[in-house]
Design an enzyme around this catalytic site. Structure first.
Site, PDB file in Angstrom:
ATOM      1  CG  ASP A  21      26.279  24.413 -21.229  1.00  0.00           C
ATOM      2  OD1 ASP A  21      26.855  23.073 -21.553  1.00  0.00           O
ATOM      3  OD2 ASP A  21      25.517  24.216 -22.099  1.00  0.00           O
TER       4      ASP A  21
HETATM    5  C1  BGC Z   1      27.576  24.112 -24.815  1.00  0.00           C
HETATM    6  C2  BGC Z   1      26.445  22.811 -25.330  1.00  0.00           C
HETATM    7  C3  BGC Z   1      27.620  21.522 -25.085  1.00  0.00           C
HETATM    8  C4  BGC Z   1      28.725  21.768 -24.340  1.00  0.00           C
HETATM    9  C5  BGC Z   1      29.706  21.247 -23.848  1.00  0.00           C
HETATM   10  C6  BGC Z   1      28.621  24.109 -23.917  1.00  0.00           C
HETATM   11  O1  BGC Z   1      29.272  25.219 -23.912  1.00  0.00           O
HETATM   12  O2  BGC Z   1      26.606  25.346 -24.287  1.00  0.00           O
HETATM   13  O3  BGC Z   1      25.751  22.773 -25.953  1.00  0.00           O
HETATM   14  O4  BGC Z   1      26.763  20.601 -25.024  1.00  0.00           O
HETATM   15  O5  BGC Z   1      29.329  22.499 -24.389  1.00  0.00           O
HETATM   16  O6  BGC Z   1      30.581  20.895 -25.062  1.00  0.00           O
END
Ligand code: BGC
Length: 757
Positions: A303
């Site tokens: 993530d």
């Molecule tokens: C979130 C994810 C998301 C990623 C990309 C992160 O902050 O936890 O769920 O897919 O950002 O946008």
């Protein structure tokens, strides 16, 4: 000497045995990938493992985001970047997406090996960042439909519109357990029940990926966030959790195991730490469990910035370089870096220093390239603008409307005050009445969803939908409060005096991730005060809750004649609500979470069985509304709960059937939920667990027989030794208000920690 001879002999036998084993056939795509990897330099390989956000390759001129020629050249030709994600600022139209993606892929085609970039996006309830797209209810509401078919269809449409935006990779679905209402990402989940999550998850993944993920209408799904994200101790996003292995396997892991079986091509890792171990550093979770036990062979992506956080936040890596080593050796294939190239530089150094093996790099790159081949990106890196005539069509909009209609959950309907007659005088009040933000929530046009009123201007807020339904002349609007403060409350109270009924819309403002952290689960005081003051007028209140998680509304709700949980019902949510309020649709949603009554009683429905037989002894379980609860404008009667045999043995199947009759005056849909409980087990059994469900349509007077099949595996739990077992004993089956007991007898001996067999 003798010893050496024995060892040599054993080695020979081993070698012969290995030879005798049939070789795993190498698929055509694996062969292509291997051939490509053989041509790649270390730098090119590490580039594939690097994902940057679109800001890194863009300029933003007067709010317009464009790919910057120098920056994209640097990303692709210097760093061989394999993946890009996200948007800068706000939603783009399809034409703009075309420019963005084709510029990127044109650059990729200039690189030595011409490997296409895989673009990823959070299309979590429709293709979030494309204007004119079909926005569905958020996952929590999709779960409330208890209708797998509509969830599958929403997945197909989202995939179509994501490809119509030239993007092949969707960071969805969230398969986290929506266990704690404190957590701000509850609305992104399919609720608190592992079975509901796993069945809904599989339905949407097969919708996203279709039978052939390479075709122009499907995308790769990304199940997230692996594992144990949904239950932080503090309730705040990305804060530490304590989850014993047994609980992890019982409640959190099954949806991911099912998603792997459903063919999910990629997985995103939980940003948090469990029992002190950040998931991004956990070889046990990322390799032993995910690969060894679940047999997942797709891409594991981090993530946001999470390798850096191993150093900055979790302090398990003394340097940023150590963080890269720990994460890649634990099993990370791709780093959502996302802002610069230190990951790339450190990883190259680590391979040269022998701290990360070339075999690990090849394994990661193999997985990444394989997904790129499977998505057809080598043949079709961009997609053809003319291939998507149904983008944003009425056909798709109607599916979103149907999903919203089936999600919205009627929780109270005293004296059948609902549906309302169309000639009543309505006061609409409350902060969620006239903003699309309260219907769409976060991840709508922008990350925080703060521009939904601009981008969804053609959609109807709750107020607009009611006006549309019964005519503006029948409707007065006085908000009376914002989300957290009073606003001309007296005007609302005075207006109530001239109304027949008050439609009071309370709830939450849009938020995403940590921005949605709260210190108090109670609805803000200003909203409760508004309800209390309006109640004093004596006019009946229909309370609508437009919110991403069940905020505590006990005082306000005690004043309502009817209560409707609208969740975040999406772009068509206003119209769906108006249909339900005025009887053009019959509600059929059911709560996918326990609705708490008190802040100190946040216990899930499958709580441990601790009542001691005394029904007043709630042991923390005392909800306002139970998981699975939901009313209709018609009535249903359950009868003839029948089980095929009183005793179930190993390898047998129990057939359970029940008759459901529509005993009211209107056609309606009913979700039939089957729970089981084990009366005694080697560890304290859960009170009850959902094991099957189905949704049916019934005309007035009509009866249908629903049949479910249960095997011993469906009755299993994770025991004290973290083993999944089904223990012999007596079980209770509950469907509607009916109950039947049966016995399971087993020939297997099941050890437990107490030493009993
Ligand atoms: C979130 C994810 C998301 C990623 C990309 C992160 O902050 O936890 O769920 O897919 O950002 O946008």
């Amino acid at each position: 000497m003798k010893r050496i001879t024995i060892v040599a002999g054993l080695m020979l036998i081993n070698a012969l045995l290995l030879q005798a084993q049939p070789k795993k056939a190498v698929s055509a795509v694996d062969k292509k990938v291997d051939d490509l990897i053989a041509k790649m330099t270390l730098e090119e390989k590490v580039g594939q493992m690097t994902e940057v956000t679109s800001d890194v390759v863009s300029t933003n001129k007067n709010g317009v985001h464009l790919i910057d020629a120098d920056k994209i050249k640097e990303a692709i030709l210097k760093y061989h970047v394999g993946s890009i994600l996200n948007v800068t600022g706000h939603a783009y139209d399809r034409k703009h997406w075309y420019e963005v993606v084709s510029t990127i892929q044109a650059e990729a085609a200039k690189d030595r090996l011409k490997i296409p970039v895989i673009y990823g996006i959070d299309a979590i309830h429709g293709v979030t960042y494309t204007t004119g797209s079909t926005l569905f209810p958020q996952e929590i509401a999709m779960a409330a439909t208890f209708n797998r078919d509509i969830v599958h269809r929403a997945g197909e449409i989202t995939a179509y519109e994501t490809r119509a935006s030239y993007i092949p990779w969707n960071y969805s679905p969230v398969l986290d357990l929506g266990k704690s209402p404190l957590w701000p990402r509850i609305y992104e989940t399919f609720g608190e029940d592992p079975y509901l999550i796993k069945t809904m998850g599989a339905a949407i993944i097969t919708g996203y990926q279709g039978n052939d993920v390479s075709d122009k209408y499907h995308v790769a799904a990304c199940m997230k966030h692996y594992l144990g994200y949904g239950d932080p101790l503090s309730g705040k996003d990305r804060t530490p959790a304590w989850i014993p292995d047994r609980y992890m396997r019982e409640y959190f892991l099954p949806p991911f195991a099912e998603a792997v079986k459903a063919g999910a091509r990629t997985i995103m890792i939980n940003s948090g730490e469990i029992n002190g171990v950040p998931l991004h550093a956990s070889k046990y979770m990322l390799t032993d469990v995910l690969r060894g036990e679940l047999h997942f062979d797709g891409i594991a992506v981090t993530d946001w910035k999470d390798i850096e956080y191993l150093h900055d936040r979790h302090h398990v890596a003394a340097t940023q370089k150590d963080a890269v080593m720990i994460a890649v050796n634990a099993g990370v294939d791709m780093s959502m870096v996302p802002y610069e190239y230190t990951f790339y530089n450190y990883l190259i150094e680590l391979v040269h220093e022998g701290k990360v093996s070339m075999a690990r790099i090849n394994e990661a790159v193999h997985r990444i390239l394989k997904v790129k081949y499977q998505l057809g990106l080598f043949e079709r890196p961009v997609g053809n603008p003319d291939d998507y005539p149904k983008f944003g069509s009425d056909e798709f909009r109607n599916v979103s409307l149907q999903a919203a209609t089936e999600a919205i959950t009627l929780l109270k309907n005293n004296n059948n005050i609902l549906p309302l007659k169309k000639d009543v005088k309505v006061l609409v009040a409350g902060p969620t009445a006239n903003t699309m933000r309260a219907l769409d929530g976060g991840w709508s046009y922008t990350w925080q969803g703060e521009q939904s009123d601009k981008f969804a201007v053609n959609k109807h807020t709750i107020l607009q939908a009611i006006q549309q339904k019964i005519g503006k002349e029948h409707v007065t609007f006085e908000p009376g409060a914002t989300f957290d403060s009073q606003q001309n409350m007296n005007d609302a109270v005075n207006a109530a005096k001239n109304a027949d009924v008050i439609v009071l819309c309370l709830g939450e403002m849009s938020y995403t991730e940590n921005v949605g952290n709260i210190d108090d689960l109670n609805l803000p005081a200003a909203q409760t005060e508004l309800a209390m003051e309006l109640a004093k007028t004596g006019k009946p209140i229909v309370l609508i809750l437009a919110e991403g998680r069940p905020r505590i509304v006990t005082r306000a709700e005690s004043k309502s004649s009817a209560t409707i949980m609208a969740y975040l019902a999406g772009n068509e949510g206003g119209d769906a609500l108006a249909d339900i309020l005025f009887g053009d649709a019959n509600p059929s949603g059911r709560l996918p979470v326990t609705y708490p009554q008190y802040p100190n009683s946040l216990v899930n429905y499958y709580r441990k069985n601790l009542e001691n037989g005394n029904p007043d002894d709630k042991h923390g379980y005392n909800p306002l509304y139970e998981f699975g609860f939901g009313l209709s404008y018609t009535t249903f009667a359950y009868s003839n709960l029948h089980i095929s045999k009183p005793t179930l043995s190993d390898n047998e199947t129990l057939t359970v059937s029940v008759d459901v009759k529509n005993t009211g005056q209107r056609a309606g849909k009913e979700s039939v939920l089957l729970y089981t409980s084990q009366l005694y087990a080697s560890i304290a059994p859960d009170t009850k667990r959902l094991r099957a469900y189905d949704k049916i349509d019934l005309q007035p007077g009509e009866t249908k027989t629903i049949t479910f099949k249960l095997t011993p595996k469906d009755l299993s739990f994770v025991n004290d030794l973290s083993k999944t077992v089904t223990e012999a004993g007596e079980f209770k089956i509950q469907v509607g208000n009916l109950v039947q007991n049966f016995n399971y007898i087993s020939n297997h001996d099941i050890p437990d920690r107490s030493g009993k067999l």
